[in-house]
Design an enzyme around this catalytic site. Structure first.
Site, mmCIF file in Angstrom:
data_model
loop_
_atom_site.group_PDB
_atom_site.id
_atom_site.type_symbol
_atom_site.label_atom_id
_atom_site.label_comp_id
_atom_site.label_asym_id
_atom_site.label_seq_id
_atom_site.Cartn_x
_atom_site.Cartn_y
_atom_site.Cartn_z
ATOM 1 N N ALA A 54 23.480 36.853 53.454
ATOM 2 C CA ALA A 54 23.934 37.707 54.444
ATOM 3 C C ALA A 54 25.299 37.356 54.769
ATOM 4 C CB ALA A 54 23.263 37.384 55.781
ATOM 5 N N THR A 56 26.731 34.173 53.702
ATOM 6 C CA THR A 56 27.278 32.739 53.986
ATOM 7 C C THR A 56 28.463 32.257 53.085
ATOM 8 O OG1 THR A 56 24.920 32.746 53.056
ATOM 9 C CG2 THR A 56 25.777 30.693 54.091
ATOM 10 N N HIS A 115 20.182 27.665 55.275
ATOM 11 C CA HIS A 115 19.431 28.863 55.470
ATOM 12 C C HIS A 115 18.359 28.601 56.345
ATOM 13 C CE1 HIS A 115 22.077 31.239 52.856
ATOM 14 N NE2 HIS A 115 21.679 30.646 51.788
ATOM 15 N N VAL A 235 40.168 36.634 51.221
ATOM 16 C CA VAL A 235 38.832 36.650 51.342
ATOM 17 C C VAL A 235 38.098 38.126 51.024
ATOM 18 C CG1 VAL A 235 38.706 34.857 52.765
ATOM 19 C CG2 VAL A 235 38.604 36.821 53.869
ATOM 20 N N ASP A 238 36.444 41.818 46.363
ATOM 21 C CA ASP A 238 36.792 41.822 45.004
ATOM 22 C C ASP A 238 37.704 40.707 44.658
ATOM 23 O OD1 ASP A 238 35.548 44.142 44.454
ATOM 24 O OD2 ASP A 238 37.297 45.320 44.998
ATOM 25 N N MET A 240 37.339 37.521 46.005
ATOM 26 C CA MET A 240 36.036 36.347 45.882
ATOM 27 C C MET A 240 35.357 36.575 44.557
ATOM 28 S SD MET A 240 35.173 35.724 49.803
ATOM 29 C CE MET A 240 33.997 34.354 49.219
ATOM 30 N N ARG A 263 27.540 41.164 44.398
ATOM 31 C CA ARG A 263 27.369 42.108 43.580
ATOM 32 C C ARG A 263 28.271 43.440 44.001
ATOM 33 N NH1 ARG A 263 23.455 46.150 43.674
ATOM 34 N NH2 ARG A 263 22.962 45.595 45.645
#
Length: 301
Positions: A54, A56, A115, A235, A238, A240, A263
């Site tokens: 989500a 993190t 989590h 940040v 792409d 990261m 992804r």
């Protein structure tokens, strides 16, 4: 500690789901439970809490840059994010456990990720009035991202095909339990615990700079506009995804040939996965599970 320490991470086979304190878990997150439960938080700790997949790593990286980007820039090139922001409940053979990494963090404040659903967060975080940054992502995109993560991560249970996984997701039979209870649990906690910032993944995608400002304001950080802009650029998804220190490519149990850890980072990718029938069923279940909450999500921008 060197990056190479994580190359000795050992897994014999994919773990099975177990029932733990009323939610689905795997032993990698419960084997060290006594130490997790009794973890000693500090008043200046910042706990980054999310349901898996989500945002993190995104928020962890933003916070790391906000606090340490200037004073120790070498961190950004020498230490992967999972060493800088330890995963509290993780205990994999061959590498230091999350509690140990957190206890040995040389930085102040300590940035720690979890989590865990709100009811399992070590109580010292609440007692010490530590700040908690929670990130929630809409259920449909979260399910898609979690599916691809389970496919590529040998440390997670076998996901089966997309339809099988989606049924399990709707029933809450995922590691860390039901998405619905997770996002609602922290939303409820926010009503009684003022030190939670509840963020939405979709807001971050829509306007990262604005959300960085919200973080600064919550944390009482005075950063210049130029500094915030520099962080916001660094940040972007792409950047990261290409960055070895943030893309988890140094972890041997993840098979990037199946799917990268990072992804797409988009809002609305669920449309490429859900059939019409799946979407109708999902909406029906969602309506039931979310009928007693005021938290609202956007499934597209």
């Amino acid at each position: 500690m060197e990056i190479s320490d994580f190359s000795s991470m050992k897994l014999n086979s994919r773990p099975e789901l177990i029932d733990f304190e009323g939610i689905s878990m795997i032993h990698y997150f419960t084997d060290n439970w006594e130490k997790v439960k009794n973890f000693q938080a500090r008043p200046d700790d910042i706990l980054i809490a999310t349901y898996p997949k989500a945002g993190t790593t995104w928020v962890s990286y933003i916070l790391d840059l906000l606090y340490f980007g200037n004073e120790s820039p070498e961190r950004q090139t020498s230490q992967p994010i999972y060493m800088r922001v330890p995963f509290l409940e993780a205990c994999f053979e061959g590498i230091p456990f999350g509690t140990e990494l957190a206890d040995n963090l040389p930085t102040s404040p300590r940035l720690i990720k979890t989590h865990l659903p709100v009811q399992l967060v070590p109580k010292s975080f609440w007692e010490q009035n530590s700040k908690v940054v929670y990130v929630a992502r809409n259920a449909k995109d979260n399910a898609v991202s979690y599916f691809h993560f389970d496919r590529m991560n040998m440390g997670q249970p076998e996901p089966g095909d997309w339809n099988t996984f989606l049924q399990k997701f709707m029933e809450g039979r995922n590691v860390f339990g039901p998405w619905y209870d997770h996002v609602n649990g922290y939303w409820k906690k926010k009503q009684t615990y003022s030190n939670i910032l509840y963020m939405f993944y979709e807001d971050m995608v829509e306007n990262t700079g604005r959300e960085v400002e919200r973080l600064c304001s919550f944390l009482g950080l005075s950063t210049s506009a130029a500094e915030r802009e520099r962080i916001t650029k660094g940040v972007q998804f792409d950047a990261m995804k290409q960055n070895k220190m943030t893309n988890y490519s140094t972890i041997p149990v993840m098979d990037f040939k199946i799917s990268p850890f990072m992804r797409k980072g988009k809002v609305g990718d669920w449309r490429n996965h859900f059939t019409v029938a799946q979407n109708e069923q999902f909406d029906e279940v969602y309506k039931q599970k979310m009928k007693n909450t005021t938290v609202k999500f956007r499934t597209e921008l």
